[in-house]
Design a protein around this motif. Sequence first.
Motif, PDB file in Angstrom:
ATOM      1  N   SER A 163      13.955   2.198   5.102  1.00 60.56           N
ATOM      2  CA  SER A 163      14.633   2.853   3.989  1.00 60.56           C
ATOM      3  C   SER A 163      13.723   3.849   3.299  1.00 60.56           C
ATOM      4  CB  SER A 163      15.107   1.791   2.966  1.00 60.56           C
ATOM      5  OG  SER A 163      16.043   0.925   3.535  1.00 60.56           O
ATOM      6  N   SER A 181      13.505  -3.513   7.324  1.00 61.14           N
ATOM      7  CA  SER A 181      14.500  -2.566   6.796  1.00 61.14           C
ATOM      8  C   SER A 181      13.981  -1.812   5.583  1.00 61.14           C
ATOM      9  CB  SER A 181      15.786  -3.318   6.431  1.00 61.14           C
ATOM     10  OG  SER A 181      16.314  -3.979   7.554  1.00 61.14           O
ATOM     11  N   GLU A 182      13.148  -2.462   4.778  1.00 57.21           N
ATOM     12  CA  GLU A 182      12.610  -1.807   3.571  1.00 57.21           C
ATOM     13  C   GLU A 182      11.745  -0.615   3.953  1.00 57.21           C
ATOM     14  OE1 GLU A 182       9.780  -2.832  -0.309  1.00 57.21           O
ATOM     15  OE2 GLU A 182      10.568  -4.447   0.965  1.00 57.21           O
TER      16      GLU A 182
END
Length: 218
Positions: free
Chosen positions: A214, A210-211
Amino acid sequence: YIALKNDGVIPPEILKEFLKKYEAENISKLINNPQELDKNLRNKMEYELFQIGIDLEYRRYLDKLGGREGDIFAIVIERDCKSHSRELMEWCLDICKEKKCQCYFVNPCFEFWLLLHLCNVSKQYDSKLDKFLSNDKISSNHTFTSGEVSRLAHHGKSITYNNFKNNYASNITIAMARANDFAVQLPEIIDRVGTNLPELFLEMGFKEDSERHSQENI
């Protein structure tokens, strides 16, 4: 396969009938060590089972294949709305629930899951997302979605090992995170672009990146 894991190589009702004809020791050898049986007797027993749809060689293979803690049985279905009706998709879901197997959907086609490995789909195709759902044919070989996969990854329907390694295997966790930009729950996926395949990879021990996703959206 599920029945075999529950019932054994020879189903209980067939085994009961076999015990009336053959010694338990010979039946045990037939299942576990067929090479120890007299060849003529082995052929006779295997042929008798084969006549009622029991392929011992294949069932022995399946028996050895699984059996580990946490094993699941699953199928992956792609939704082509032009060919596969909503009713058919719901029927598939019902059958999976009845048979107790996991069901993973990709809408509009499996290539959409591949595309998630190749780019930030929601951002790159922001003005063209409706084209995925219609997924029209653009050539004799490709729909809109498969055509974009081919263009970005430089391959046709078949994928070489190096292409798989560089474009897909190394990007599974980012693809899982990108999938959250679309539908990820059933039965919602039946009508909307998306996939719940990340659930399968979570079962296999992968974690969403997810990082990284993002950072893509900054």
